[in-house]
Design a protein around this motif. Structure first.
Motif, PDB file in Angstrom:
ATOM      1  N   GLU A   1       0.822  -1.211   0.000  1.00 32.63           N
ATOM      2  CA  GLU A   1       0.000   0.000   0.000  1.00 32.63           C
ATOM      3  C   GLU A   1       0.857   1.263   0.000  1.00 32.63           C
ATOM      4  N   CYS A   2       0.281   2.328  -0.518  1.00 32.78           N
ATOM      5  CA  CYS A   2       0.901   3.653  -0.459  1.00 32.78           C
ATOM      6  C   CYS A   2       0.811   4.150   0.985  1.00 32.78           C
ATOM      7  N   ILE A   3       1.943   4.486   1.593  1.00 31.51           N
ATOM      8  CA  ILE A   3       1.933   4.861   3.001  1.00 31.51           C
ATOM      9  C   ILE A   3       1.196   6.178   3.225  1.00 31.51           C
ATOM     10  N   MET A   4       1.193   7.070   2.246  1.00 26.82           N
ATOM     11  CA  MET A   4       0.448   8.320   2.411  1.00 26.82           C
ATOM     12  C   MET A   4      -1.050   8.058   2.397  1.00 26.82           C
ATOM     13  N   GLU A   5      -1.497   7.132   1.554  1.00 24.87           N
ATOM     14  CA  GLU A   5      -2.913   6.755   1.579  1.00 24.87           C
ATOM     15  C   GLU A   5      -3.266   6.109   2.907  1.00 24.87           C
ATOM     16  N   SER A   6      -2.340   5.328   3.456  1.00 26.91           N
ATOM     17  CA  SER A   6      -2.579   4.699   4.753  1.00 26.91           C
ATOM     18  C   SER A   6      -2.669   5.746   5.858  1.00 26.91           C
ATOM     19  N   LEU A   7      -1.807   6.749   5.801  1.00 26.66           N
ATOM     20  CA  LEU A   7      -1.829   7.827   6.788  1.00 26.66           C
ATOM     21  C   LEU A   7      -3.160   8.562   6.739  1.00 26.66           C
ATOM     22  N   VAL A   8      -3.619   8.870   5.530  1.00 31.17           N
ATOM     23  CA  VAL A   8      -4.915   9.529   5.351  1.00 31.17           C
ATOM     24  C   VAL A   8      -6.040   8.650   5.884  1.00 31.17           C
ATOM     25  N   ALA A   9      -6.019   7.373   5.500  1.00 34.79           N
ATOM     26  CA  ALA A   9      -7.116   6.465   5.860  1.00 34.79           C
ATOM     27  C   ALA A   9      -7.217   6.279   7.363  1.00 34.79           C
ATOM     28  N   LEU A  10      -6.085   6.050   8.023  1.00 33.34           N
ATOM     29  CA  LEU A  10      -6.118   5.754   9.458  1.00 33.34           C
ATOM     30  C   LEU A  10      -6.423   6.999  10.283  1.00 33.34           C
ATOM     31  N   LEU A  11      -5.795   8.128   9.960  1.00 31.41           N
ATOM     32  CA  LEU A  11      -6.074   9.357  10.704  1.00 31.41           C
ATOM     33  C   LEU A  11      -7.522   9.798  10.511  1.00 31.41           C
TER      34      LEU A  11
ATOM     35  N   GLU B   1      -9.515 -14.698  11.810  1.00 32.13           N
ATOM     36  CA  GLU B   1      -9.310 -14.761  13.258  1.00 32.13           C
ATOM     37  C   GLU B   1     -10.178 -13.730  13.980  1.00 32.13           C
ATOM     38  N   ALA B   2     -10.331 -12.551  13.383  1.00 38.76           N
ATOM     39  CA  ALA B   2     -11.189 -11.526  13.990  1.00 38.76           C
ATOM     40  C   ALA B   2     -12.626 -12.029  14.080  1.00 38.76           C
ATOM     41  N   LYS B   3     -13.060 -12.705  13.022  1.00 34.37           N
ATOM     42  CA  LYS B   3     -14.411 -13.276  13.022  1.00 34.37           C
ATOM     43  C   LYS B   3     -14.553 -14.307  14.133  1.00 34.37           C
ATOM     44  N   GLY B   4     -13.541 -15.191  14.256  1.00 32.70           N
ATOM     45  CA  GLY B   4     -13.602 -16.231  15.268  1.00 32.70           C
ATOM     46  C   GLY B   4     -13.523 -15.697  16.685  1.00 32.70           C
ATOM     47  N   SER B   5     -12.821 -14.578  16.865  1.00 28.58           N
ATOM     48  CA  SER B   5     -12.669 -13.984  18.199  1.00 28.58           C
ATOM     49  C   SER B   5     -13.715 -12.912  18.477  1.00 28.58           C
ATOM     50  N   GLN B   6     -14.640 -12.713  17.529  1.00 29.12           N
ATOM     51  CA  GLN B   6     -15.694 -11.698  17.667  1.00 29.12           C
ATOM     52  C   GLN B   6     -15.112 -10.305  17.872  1.00 29.12           C
ATOM     53  N   VAL B   7     -14.052 -10.019  17.133  1.00 33.50           N
ATOM     54  CA  VAL B   7     -13.458  -8.688  17.113  1.00 33.50           C
ATOM     55  C   VAL B   7     -14.015  -7.955  15.891  1.00 33.50           C
ATOM     56  N   THR B   8     -14.584  -6.802  16.122  1.00 35.48           N
ATOM     57  CA  THR B   8     -15.267  -6.079  15.049  1.00 35.48           C
ATOM     58  C   THR B   8     -14.275  -5.447  14.077  1.00 35.48           C
ATOM     59  N   PRO B   9     -14.371  -5.796  12.779  1.00 24.59           N
ATOM     60  CA  PRO B   9     -13.538  -5.116  11.785  1.00 24.59           C
ATOM     61  C   PRO B   9     -14.239  -3.842  11.284  1.00 24.59           C
ATOM     62  N   THR B  10     -13.460  -2.815  11.048  1.00 23.26           N
ATOM     63  CA  THR B  10     -13.980  -1.564  10.511  1.00 23.26           C
ATOM     64  C   THR B  10     -13.122  -1.156   9.331  1.00 23.26           C
ATOM     65  N   ALA B  11     -13.755  -0.818   8.223  1.00 22.36           N
ATOM     66  CA  ALA B  11     -13.007  -0.411   7.036  1.00 22.36           C
ATOM     67  C   ALA B  11     -12.434   0.983   7.229  1.00 22.36           C
ATOM     68  N   SER B  12     -11.155   1.106   6.944  1.00 15.99           N
ATOM     69  CA  SER B  12     -10.473   2.399   6.975  1.00 15.99           C
ATOM     70  C   SER B  12      -9.952   2.644   5.571  1.00 15.99           C
ATOM     71  N   MET B  13     -10.704   3.419   4.783  1.00 15.93           N
ATOM     72  CA  MET B  13     -10.437   3.547   3.357  1.00 15.93           C
ATOM     73  C   MET B  13      -9.897   4.922   3.010  1.00 15.93           C
ATOM     74  N   SER B  14      -8.869   4.935   2.169  1.00 17.57           N
ATOM     75  CA  SER B  14      -8.412   6.222   1.662  1.00 17.57           C
ATOM     76  C   SER B  14      -9.475   6.759   0.700  1.00 17.57           C
ATOM     77  N   MET B  15      -9.507   8.071   0.561  1.00 27.54           N
ATOM     78  CA  MET B  15     -10.503   8.667  -0.322  1.00 27.54           C
ATOM     79  C   MET B  15     -10.277   8.239  -1.768  1.00 27.54           C
ATOM     80  N   ARG B  16      -9.014   8.105  -2.162  1.00 29.72           N
ATOM     81  CA  ARG B  16      -8.706   7.652  -3.516  1.00 29.72           C
ATOM     82  C   ARG B  16      -9.277   6.258  -3.741  1.00 29.72           C
ATOM     83  N   TYR B  17      -9.147   5.382  -2.757  1.00 23.11           N
ATOM     84  CA  TYR B  17      -9.687   4.034  -2.873  1.00 23.11           C
ATOM     85  C   TYR B  17     -11.210   4.075  -2.995  1.00 23.11           C
TER      86      TYR B  17
END
Length: 471
Positions: free
Chosen positions: A136-146, A224-240
């Motif tokens: 992944e592009c690290i700048m897109e990751s920075l945007v998505a996570l922040l 594993e998240a499904k099996g452990s009942q850990v909720t996944p949340t999408a963190s998407m860059s705007m470009r994506y």
């Protein structure tokens, strides 16, 4: 896709779910003429990865952002890495490059990951598990996570678990003290973190440069998240989001995945992962789980995409895509500003003048970018949709970075009504907007009124009178 056609096995000394190095399969590491000196603010000692439970290999979101900003501060090297086309497209820096040119040299013979060096007195238990692809592009990751964290009300002090920085990477390099790949993977770190049930669940980063579900370790984490009942949340860059929205218009099945063909470097890891997936219901069930997750995430983004497509029609340009590129550039500058905000106190406390000089130079560049006439829309052109208008600022609040004191003051403040708060607003906008207060600052904010539709905004006198505001 290019990343799959040219996939190479992982060499010794690189740890991650889909980790590999530019030195794989006997290829020489791509030479660069620049290097990044080890920053003074980064400690050299820590407790050691083998002495700390994997779920405590966390780092604050602010530290994660600061480290990426520190990489960008090495401007000559960063420019070379961006321009490189070694197993990637030009124009981005990915995590393979971050690992090879920053993480490994800066942690060599320390026996501690970036996260443990930065928290060497008190390791942090992860409150967010970040699932991502190394391509992944690290700048897109920075945007998505922040952007996503701000909209969720997550503070910059929240510990995140990010494999590239959580695990010790150079351990198998000749002469290094270790620990190596096998020693750390024997601790089953990914499962340990997921089983610890992080407070904010698992954030799954989606960017336009890498297909997350083509990597078997990423597929494993979702399983594993499904099996452990850990909720996944999408963190998407705007470009994506914008790119995928366009794909869905032509192909209704664009969100479908086939996890059975996902790959990873190690045959032993692949055997283990496939066995666990089969035990927990099989690949077809996992395909449906991921498809449901992605569909739900994009359903929430549908209005966001629709109103942006309307806004693009009133953007003052004659070239298709110009509006998108314009907004994406602003958002990336905003992410960099927040990263510099996080890096500044680290550099100051260590008396790291070289880093401080680079911070000032980059901050001036961000401020100059927003000083351009096109960032000050005239009558009839509304601000982009989904931005909380309480973040918009009058021109007199644009930072004066002619002096160090003024620049540091601007960087220190992420409150509404200030330039830093405007940067946070852009990041929230890129994540689809927020109905929660940002916790990126200690200030208490009041909720803003609902934003009018783009059609209303274009015709409203209130909008037409906002030419004095940046955006």
């Amino acid at each position: 896709p290019f990343w799959l056609k040219r996939q190479q096995p992982q060499p010794p000394g690189t740890i991650g779910r889909d980790a590999r190095s530019s030195g794989a399969m006997g290829e020489e590491v791509v030479s660069v003429s620049s290097e990044a000196p080890r920053p003074l603010w980064l400690p050299k000692t820590g407790p050691g990865n083998l002495n700390v439970p994997p779920e405590e290999w966390g780092m604050k979101l602010s530290q994660w952002s600061a480290f990426i900003a520190a990489c960008i501060c090495a401007k000559s090297l960063w420019s070379e890495l961006e321009a490189s086309t070694c197993r990637k497209e030009a124009g981005c820096v990915n995590l393979y490059q971050i690992c090879d040119h920053f993480v490994k040299p800066w942690t060599s013979n320390c026996g501690n990951s970036i996260a443990l060096l930065m928290n060497n007195q008190a390791p942090l238990a992860a409150e967010i598990m970040v699932s991502h692809a190394w391509g992944e592009c690290i700048m897109e990751s920075l945007v998505a996570l922040l952007g996503k964290c701000s909209t969720m009300g997550v503070s910059l002090d929240t510990p995140v678990w990010f494999c590239t920085f959580a695990q010790y990477q150079p351990g198998d390099m000749p002469g290094d003290c270790g620990p190596g790949v096998k020693e750390q993977l024997a601790l089953d770190p990914f499962k340990k973190v997921i089983d610890s049930k992080p407070r904010f669940g698992m954030l799954v980063i989606h960017t336009s440069r890498a297909e997350l579900y083509g990597r078997l370790w990423c597929v494993y984490e979702v399983n594993e998240a499904k099996g452990s009942q850990v909720t996944p949340t999408a963190s998407m860059s705007m470009r994506y989001m914008l790119d995928t929205g366009k794909k869905l218009k032509d192909d209704a099945d664009a969100l479908q995945v086939k996890t059975e063909v996902a790959r990873c470097w190690s045959p032993d890891d692949a055997k283990m992962i496939r066995s666990k997936i089969i035990e927990q219901g099989g690949f077809e069930n996992l395909d449906q789980t991921i498809y449901t997750f992605r569909t739900s995430s994009f359903e929430k983004s549908k209005n966001f995409l629709d109103v942006f497509n309307i806004w693009f029609t009133v953007f003052p340009t004659g070239e298709p895509g110009d509006a998108t590129d314009f907004v994406i550039a602003l958002i990336r500058k905003a992410a960099l500003w927040v990263g510099l905000h996080c890096l500044t106190p680290l550099a100051k406390s260590a008396g790291d003048q070289q880093t401080l000089d680079n911070i000032l130079d980059l901050a001036e560049g961000v401020a100059a970018h927003f000083s351009r006439p096109e960032c000050q829309f005239g009558p009839g052109i509304p601000p982009p949709p989904c931005i909380d208008r309480s973040y918009l600022i009058p021109l007199e609040e644009h930072p004066d970075v002619d002096s160090e004191e003024n620049c540091y003051e601007a960087l220190s403040n992420l409150e509404r009504g200030k330039f830093g708060g405007f940067m946070v607003g852009l990041l929230e906008m890129s994540a689809g907007g927020s109905d929660k207060e940002s916790r990126f600052t200690e200030s208490c904010f009041t909720a803003s009124p609902d934003q009018p539709s783009v059609e209303q905004a274009v015709n409203s006198k209130a909008t037409k009178s906002q030419a004095c505001c940046i955006l």
